[in-house]
Design a protein around this motif. Structure first.
Motif, PDB file in Angstrom:
ATOM      1  N   UNK A 150       0.820  -1.210   0.000  1.00 55.60           N
ATOM      2  CA  UNK A 150       0.000   0.000   0.000  1.00 55.60           C
ATOM      3  C   UNK A 150       0.856   1.263   0.000  1.00 55.60           C
ATOM      4  N   UNK A 151       0.211   2.366  -0.379  1.00 55.84           N
ATOM      5  CA  UNK A 151       0.825   3.678  -0.224  1.00 55.84           C
ATOM      6  C   UNK A 151       0.825   4.039   1.263  1.00 55.84           C
ATOM      7  N   UNK A 152       1.645   5.035   1.623  1.00 58.99           N
ATOM      8  CA  UNK A 152       1.783   5.379   3.040  1.00 58.99           C
ATOM      9  C   UNK A 152       0.431   5.721   3.676  1.00 58.99           C
ATOM     10  N   UNK A 153      -0.359   6.533   3.002  1.00 62.75           N
ATOM     11  CA  UNK A 153      -1.649   6.926   3.585  1.00 62.75           C
ATOM     12  C   UNK A 153      -2.584   5.721   3.723  1.00 62.75           C
ATOM     13  N   UNK A 154      -2.477   4.765   2.800  1.00 65.30           N
ATOM     14  CA  UNK A 154      -3.304   3.563   2.890  1.00 65.30           C
ATOM     15  C   UNK A 154      -2.836   2.669   4.032  1.00 65.30           C
ATOM     16  N   UNK A 155      -1.523   2.602   4.232  1.00 62.26           N
ATOM     17  CA  UNK A 155      -0.991   1.825   5.351  1.00 62.26           C
ATOM     18  C   UNK A 155      -1.491   2.386   6.677  1.00 62.26           C
ATOM     19  N   UNK A 156      -1.508   3.706   6.788  1.00 65.65           N
ATOM     20  CA  UNK A 156      -1.933   4.338   8.040  1.00 65.65           C
ATOM     21  C   UNK A 156      -3.408   4.088   8.332  1.00 65.65           C
ATOM     22  N   UNK A 157      -4.175   3.806   7.287  1.00 63.64           N
ATOM     23  CA  UNK A 157      -5.603   3.520   7.480  1.00 63.64           C
ATOM     24  C   UNK A 157      -5.853   2.061   7.852  1.00 63.64           C
ATOM     25  N   UNK A 158      -4.818   1.232   7.750  1.00 64.28           N
ATOM     26  CA  UNK A 158      -4.966  -0.192   8.052  1.00 64.28           C
ATOM     27  C   UNK A 158      -4.901  -0.431   9.558  1.00 64.28           C
TER      28      UNK A 158
END
Length: 627
Positions: free
Chosen positions: A420-428
């Protein structure tokens, strides 16, 4: 002059069908140089001669149809080899027990998979002017259009599995130019013809949005054509057959030196596939057990209902869809194993990697149900190793306990977290765990995503490349011992007699690679579970008893259907034992529906997810492969 003689000798060997697969690639350029010296009619007659076909080592035709194609750098000479032979559409009778030795030959190699009714649509509604720009012969032009559509066939099955997907697929221009190499402009003319609006819309769509170094044009079927089913089509024109055969040679040529591919060719000889009736029966059994796929989807039957009947259809996986995929992957022969590009880390794709896992578990090796050995939490542990983490032997269960989250959620999240992109990782939900427990690793991953030319996808490229490196070394050692195994990315499938050795080699290699994890053996085909499927299974290592034997009063009676074989429960019990907690197993008689019985010891448990499964057996806890 000497080179010329060698080339003609190679051509003569090919003429008689005697070229082993490991010698095809080196002679391709020489064949093209001297192809005019070969009588093509005589060659076709030779290849049609059944007495010679037993020596033809070239592999069959399935690989191009479902594999993702992104960037393809290998190009062979522009001349096409005229080594076609007429082949009728064989009915392999998928409802019988199929021994898969036939993938070692070109079987039905002029058959392609295309969307239903697409041929008639092209012939009726595509202007002849557009078809003539592809080729003067309308029949050839139509079949070149059909060849193009085969590159999108996989999206039909992707949407069956994940309806929310839009069906787009990346196809590199150089790849398409080579695939339809009858003319440099052929693929563009074909694309134009397929984009022409029909009464139901265009057959294909293109986004025309390339991003240099990151994204090719993406294509998809028009909405009217993507969900209408897939049919087999037998190419009739020599021109289309030449292009397809050239493509097969290119695919097999780039794969033949790969150790995992070489292993798979040997492995296929000992494999037999389930019948369609057996798959239906297994589907019914799993539905009763409320089985969920690795993506957390509940297995169901469509029956006579449409998909819209099910309100939560995105959370479901349908037996009918799984059977369609199975037929697609096997009915005209198995796919030739295809080696992926650097984007996928060089992962190998074949019929078994793409097969629904619950059907793959039904495959038999030398008449025995296969056992799967897979690494526990491989990519997270590889990330710890590659990016400076500190934990060792991380498991999904560790995260589930630490996060108070169901383990199935953890497994599904880990399928995509590192890609994932960084922002997507943070949403996980995984992000907070890694930020707290592996901050250095997490920051190194994010920094690399920002700096790399591959951006956020660099992490998965490295993790998959590491996975392939590990599995290649494992396979090479096993092959030296004449053990041949099926390959499913970070897992191997094998004969039960080889399972412990496979696990041993996997454990040894992974540690040498600096990754702290271990392999585990599947419980799905544990001989005790197999006993529930097949009353003829062996349980030689269990102490069986006759129904008339007297049983000590100290033994409790336990129905086999109440036993829990879930790896999550096994891990939790082992953790309690390792922590010094008292765990008391009781002597028990395990009873099967067919009156078969054996002795073991059991522990009574409570599993919130499977409350009806109230026992674990000691032999499974300490040795998940029994017998």
């Amino acid at each position: 002059m000497q080179n010329k003689k060698m080339s003609m000798k190679s051509i003569k060997s090919l003429e008689y069908g005697l070229i082993p697969i490991n010698q095809i690639q080196p002679i391709l350029s020489n064949i093209n140089t001297n192809i005019n010296q070969l009588d093509s009619i005589k060659l076709n007659n030779r290849l049609n001669n059944k007495s010679n076909n037993q020596y033809l080592y070239i592999i069959n035709n399935q690989s191009p149809f479902i594999n993702d194609v992104v960037i393809y750098n290998e190009v062979i000479d522009k001349e096409s080899l005229d080594i076609t032979r007429d082949a009728e559409c064989f009915d392999d009778n998928i409802t019988t027990d199929i021994c898969t030795q036939f993938p070692l030959f070109f079987i039905n190699r002029n058959i392609i998979k295309i969307p239903t009714k697409i041929e008639s649509v092209i012939r009726k509604y595509t202007p002849r002017k557009l078809l003539k720009e592809i080729h003067p012969d309308i029949d050839v032009a139509v079949e070149l259009c059909l060849l193009f559509t085969t590159q999108l066939t996989s999206t039909y099955f992707e949407r069956l599995d994940e309806p929310e997907k839009m069906g787009w697929k990346s196809l590199h221009a150089e790849y398409l130019r080579d695939f339809l190499s009858i003319d440099p402009m052929a693929y563009k003319n074909v694309r134009t013809a397929l984009e022409h609006p029909t009464k139901r819309g265009a057959i294909i769509e293109c986004d025309y949005k390339p991003i240099k170094g990151e994204k090719n044009f993406h294509y998809r079927f028009g909405e009217a054509y993507i969900g209408k089913g897939i049919v087999s089509y037998h190419l009739q024109t020599k021109e289309a057959q030449r292009l397809l055969n050239k493509h097969y040679i290119r695919v097999s040529g780039k794969s033949q030196s790969n150790p995992i591919v070489q292993n798979l060719i040997q492995f296929y000889e000992d494999v037999s596939l389930p019948t369609i009736d057996q798959i239906w029966e297994e589907g019914d059994r799993l539905i009763k057990l409320k089985y969920k796929t690795k993506k957390g989807k509940l297995l169901k039957k469509l029956g006579h209902h449409s998909r819209e009947y099910f309100k939560d259809q995105q959370e479901l996986s349908f037996v009918e869809d799984s059977i369609k995929i199975f037929k697609y992957l096997t009915e005209d022969g198995l796919m030739y194993p295809d080696v992926g590009t650097e984007k996928s880390g060089g992962r190998i794709v074949d019929s078994f990697t793409l097969m629904p896992s619950w059907i793959r578990q039904m495959i038999k090796i030398k008449d025995k149900f296969n056992v799967e050995a897979d690494y526990s939490c491989l990519h997270p542990n590889s990330a710890i190793s590659l990016y400076g983490g500190s934990k060792e032997y991380l498991t999904h269960n560790d995260l589930a306990l630490a996060m108070s989250t169901d383990i199935s959620v953890i497994k599904v999240e880990h399928l995509s977290f590192f890609n994932k992109k960084e922002r997507q990782m943070k949403a996980s939900p995984l992000y907070d765990y890694y930020e707290k427990n592996e901050p250095k690793m997490l920051q190194n991953i994010i920094d690399e995503k920002c700096a790399s030319e591959f951006k956020h996808k660099i992490t998965s490229r490295r993790l998959m490349a590491k996975e392939v490196e590990i599995m290649t070394k494992v396979v090479e050692i096993l092959n030296q011992e004449l053990i041949y195994v099926g390959y499913v990315y970070d897992a191997l499938i094998c004969h039960p007699n080889d399972a412990n050795r496979v696990k041993e080699v996997m454990d040894s290699i992974i540690l040498k690679q600096g990754v702290k994890t271990s392999a585990k053996l599947s419980s799905e085909n544990n001989p005790i579970v197999v006993r529930l499927k097949d009353s003829k299974s062996d349980l030689d290592n269990k102490e069986s008893i006759n129904s008339d034997d007297e049983v000590d009063d100290n033994y409790i009676k336990v129905e086999a259907k109440l036993i829990n074989f879930n790896d999550r429960i096994r891990s939790m019990v082992l953790e309690k034992i390792n922590n010094g907690n008292e765990v008391v197993f009781e002597h028990a008689i395990i009873e099967f529906p067919n009156k078969y019985k054996f002795k073991d010891r059991v522990l009574r448990i409570y599993d919130e997810i499977n409350p009806e499964l109230i026992y674990v057996i000691e032999s499974h806890i300490f040795n998940p492969l029994v017998g």
